[in-house]
Write an enzyme that holds these catalytic residues in place. Structure first.
Site, mmCIF file in Angstrom:
data_model
loop_
_atom_site.group_PDB
_atom_site.id
_atom_site.type_symbol
_atom_site.label_atom_id
_atom_site.label_comp_id
_atom_site.label_asym_id
_atom_site.label_seq_id
_atom_site.Cartn_x
_atom_site.Cartn_y
_atom_site.Cartn_z
ATOM 1 N N TRP A 98 10.316 44.223 35.240
ATOM 2 C CA TRP A 98 9.921 45.081 34.923
ATOM 3 C C TRP A 98 9.671 46.323 35.862
ATOM 4 O O TRP A 98 9.589 46.169 36.930
ATOM 5 C CB TRP A 98 8.368 44.975 34.275
ATOM 6 C CG TRP A 98 8.356 43.627 33.283
ATOM 7 C CD1 TRP A 98 8.794 44.002 31.773
ATOM 8 C CD2 TRP A 98 8.418 42.502 33.493
ATOM 9 N NE1 TRP A 98 8.793 42.816 31.221
ATOM 10 C CE2 TRP A 98 8.671 41.832 32.110
ATOM 11 C CE3 TRP A 98 8.454 41.648 34.546
ATOM 12 C CZ2 TRP A 98 8.822 40.518 32.055
ATOM 13 C CZ3 TRP A 98 8.519 40.111 34.644
ATOM 14 C CH2 TRP A 98 8.582 39.591 33.169
ATOM 15 N N ARG A 105 28.636 40.414 35.059
ATOM 16 C CA ARG A 105 28.440 39.275 34.193
ATOM 17 C C ARG A 105 29.382 38.996 33.409
ATOM 18 O O ARG A 105 29.758 37.805 32.972
ATOM 19 C CB ARG A 105 27.263 39.543 33.406
ATOM 20 C CG ARG A 105 26.799 38.155 32.724
ATOM 21 C CD ARG A 105 25.204 38.324 32.244
ATOM 22 N NE ARG A 105 24.864 36.970 31.947
ATOM 23 C CZ ARG A 105 24.530 36.369 30.744
ATOM 24 N NH1 ARG A 105 24.258 37.245 29.693
ATOM 25 N NH2 ARG A 105 24.157 35.374 30.541
ATOM 26 N N HIS A 157 31.449 35.331 33.358
ATOM 27 C CA HIS A 157 31.419 34.578 32.141
ATOM 28 C C HIS A 157 33.029 34.624 31.570
ATOM 29 O O HIS A 157 33.308 33.103 30.886
ATOM 30 C CB HIS A 157 30.517 35.203 30.999
ATOM 31 C CG HIS A 157 29.183 34.943 31.085
ATOM 32 N ND1 HIS A 157 28.318 34.739 29.987
ATOM 33 C CD2 HIS A 157 28.511 34.197 32.060
ATOM 34 C CE1 HIS A 157 27.179 34.347 30.305
ATOM 35 N NE2 HIS A 157 27.182 34.095 31.635
HETATM 36 C C1 HEM Z 1 23.136 28.818 36.905
HETATM 37 C C2 HEM Z 1 23.793 29.916 36.741
HETATM 38 C C3 HEM Z 1 23.472 31.134 35.931
HETATM 39 C C4 HEM Z 1 22.521 31.383 35.053
HETATM 40 C C5 HEM Z 1 21.897 30.206 34.002
HETATM 41 C C6 HEM Z 1 22.654 32.878 34.480
HETATM 42 C C7 HEM Z 1 21.707 33.358 33.769
HETATM 43 C C8 HEM Z 1 21.675 34.681 33.390
HETATM 44 C C9 HEM Z 1 20.815 35.273 32.310
HETATM 45 C C10 HEM Z 1 19.985 34.406 31.255
HETATM 46 C C11 HEM Z 1 20.837 36.676 32.312
HETATM 47 C C12 HEM Z 1 20.202 37.629 31.445
HETATM 48 C C13 HEM Z 1 21.261 38.279 30.382
HETATM 49 C C14 HEM Z 1 20.506 38.991 29.500
HETATM 50 O O1 HEM Z 1 19.524 38.720 29.032
HETATM 51 O O2 HEM Z 1 21.163 40.168 29.143
HETATM 52 C C15 HEM Z 1 21.832 36.744 33.571
HETATM 53 C C16 HEM Z 1 22.177 38.165 33.981
HETATM 54 C C17 HEM Z 1 23.118 38.301 34.706
HETATM 55 N N1 HEM Z 1 23.831 37.391 35.214
HETATM 56 FE FE1 HEM Z 1 23.460 35.376 35.660
HETATM 57 N N2 HEM Z 1 23.187 33.452 35.530
HETATM 58 C C18 HEM Z 1 23.821 32.647 36.288
HETATM 59 C C19 HEM Z 1 24.817 32.983 37.130
HETATM 60 C C20 HEM Z 1 25.533 33.907 37.710
HETATM 61 C C21 HEM Z 1 26.542 34.239 38.374
HETATM 62 C C22 HEM Z 1 27.211 33.080 38.977
HETATM 63 C C23 HEM Z 1 26.694 35.791 38.362
HETATM 64 C C24 HEM Z 1 27.715 36.418 39.081
HETATM 65 C C25 HEM Z 1 28.258 36.036 40.061
HETATM 66 C C26 HEM Z 1 25.722 36.144 37.523
HETATM 67 C C27 HEM Z 1 25.636 37.713 37.281
HETATM 68 C C28 HEM Z 1 24.799 38.220 36.392
HETATM 69 C C29 HEM Z 1 24.358 39.438 36.206
HETATM 70 C C30 HEM Z 1 25.104 40.793 37.110
HETATM 71 C C31 HEM Z 1 23.430 39.877 35.248
HETATM 72 C C32 HEM Z 1 22.784 41.006 34.843
HETATM 73 C C33 HEM Z 1 23.473 41.380 33.581
HETATM 74 C C34 HEM Z 1 22.900 42.831 32.908
HETATM 75 O O3 HEM Z 1 21.931 43.450 33.794
HETATM 76 O O4 HEM Z 1 23.120 43.073 31.717
HETATM 77 N N3 HEM Z 1 25.080 35.315 36.989
HETATM 78 N N4 HEM Z 1 22.072 35.666 34.068
#
Ligand code: HEM
Ligand SMILES: Cc1nc2ccc(F)cn2c1N
Length: 290
Positions: A188, A45, A49
């Site tokens: 969960w 992430r 980002h």
């Molecule tokens: C519309 C696009 C996207 C939205 C709105 C979004 C939103 C989110 C949100 C709300 C979380 C939870 C973060 C947390 O609460 O710790 C998350 C986690 C994550 N996102 Fe996305 N995301 C998007 C696209 C992507 C993309 C393009 C990637 C990578 C190619 C990605 C990879 C991840 C990963 C790996 C997590 C897990 C992080 C963790 O477990 O700490 N996301 N995302």
């Protein structure tokens, strides 16, 4: 603005594989983070980002300048929780001070995907740290509460089409949402730290119910305890996105191939690389017998 990657004359593939291995060994050792999910998802992430601030219209933001290192960007509310990834990488920066922050943050994502059994992500070095005043403004990263039209329009700024967007969203097979970071919660039970096409299989096979969560946000929950964001669920509400969800649910090799291309494109948005810059395809620890 032109972001011309620098030619790295004094570092070889061996040097970069050494950095890869240092990150990968630390990832393997520090396995207890976030309920034994480990650092792979948050590193993924962080790479996304730090790249997703790019604006193709004026070539500002993006991974090139490594501006996530500055509080203006790391304190963006959209980046809540990512400090865990940055703190994980800080000792790597100490050990390899010649690596720019932009190269460090993107390489961290490449190591995460590959070590979590995902595809090889081709990667090029040469990003150059920019001064703090070049840090892009907050607000360039996507919200989770909207539908397909929002998602499609958002990713236009990153020059990513429907197929690339669906492939990239497959990274939501990893890790989890955390109520205190983003106001979403779950899944969960065990969240995943293995890169697979399950995100697409779950979208198609689970019985999704739209519910208000503890933070008063709407999210989609399934009887098995899985969850999807509104922007995740949007991919099966839109015919064009749905076609790619079905493709990746039924063809894992195609998903891996398309994800690798799209993730490389995301991590290199806005950067011009000299012809002489090599493209590295790193070995995983397993493939080196380490
Ligand atoms: C519309 C696009 C996207 C939205 C709105 C979004 C939103 C989110 C949100 C709300 C979380 C939870 C973060 C947390 O609460 O710790 C998350 C986690 C994550 N996102 Fe996305 N995301 C998007 C696209 C992507 C993309 C393009 C990637 C990578 C190619 C990605 C990879 C991840 C990963 C790996 C997590 C897990 C992080 C963790 O477990 O700490 N996301 N995302
Ligand atoms: C398993 C899993 N991992 C994620 C990451 C982000 C997100 F929004 C949802 N996720 C789900 N369901």
């Amino acid at each position: 603005i032109v972001h011309m990657a620098q030619e790295i004359k004094d570092k070889s593939e061996k040097d970069y594989q050494e950095v890869y291995n240092a990150i990968a060994v630390k990832l393997r050792e520090e396995d207890e983070f976030d309920g034994y999910i480990g650092y792979g998802p948050v590193l993924t992430r962080l790479a996304w980002h730090s790249s997703g601030t790019w604006d193709k219209n004026n070539n500002t933001g993006g991974s090139f300048g490594g501006t996530y290192q500055f509080q203006k960007e790391s304190n963006d509310p959209s980046n809540k929780g990512l400090h865990n990834g940055a703190e994980f990488l800080a000792p790597i920066h100490k050990q390899f001070p010649w690596l720019s922050h932009g190269d460090l943050y993107t390489l961290g994502g490449v190591v995460a995907i590959q070590e979590l059994q995902g595809p090889v992500i081709p990667w090029r070095p040469g990003r150059v740290d920019l001064p703090e005043d070049m840090t892009p403004d907050n607000g360039r990263l996507p919200d989770a509460v909207y539908g397909a039209d929002y998602v499609r329009n958002f990713f236009k700024r990153l020059d990513l089409n429907d197929q690339e967007v669906v492939a990239l969203m497959g990274a939501h097979c990893l890790g989890r949402t955390h109520l205190q970071n983003t106001g979403f919660d779950g899944p969960w039970g065990a969240a995943s730290n293995t890169f697979t096409n399950e995100f697409f299989l779950n979208l198609l096979n689970e019985n999704w119910k739209l519910e208000k969560n503890e933070a008063k946000n709407m999210q989609w929950n399934s009887p098995k305890g899985y969850m999807m964001l509104p922007t995740d669920h949007a991919l099966i509400e839109d015919d064009k996105y749905m076609a790619y969800v079905k493709l990746y649910a039924t063809n894992n090799d195609k998903f891996f191939e398309d994800f690798a291309k799209a993730f490389k494109k995301l991590l290199e948005g806005g950067i011009t690389f000299p012809q002489s810059t090599p493209t590295y395809r790193f070995e995983t620890l397993d493939s080196q017998g380490l």
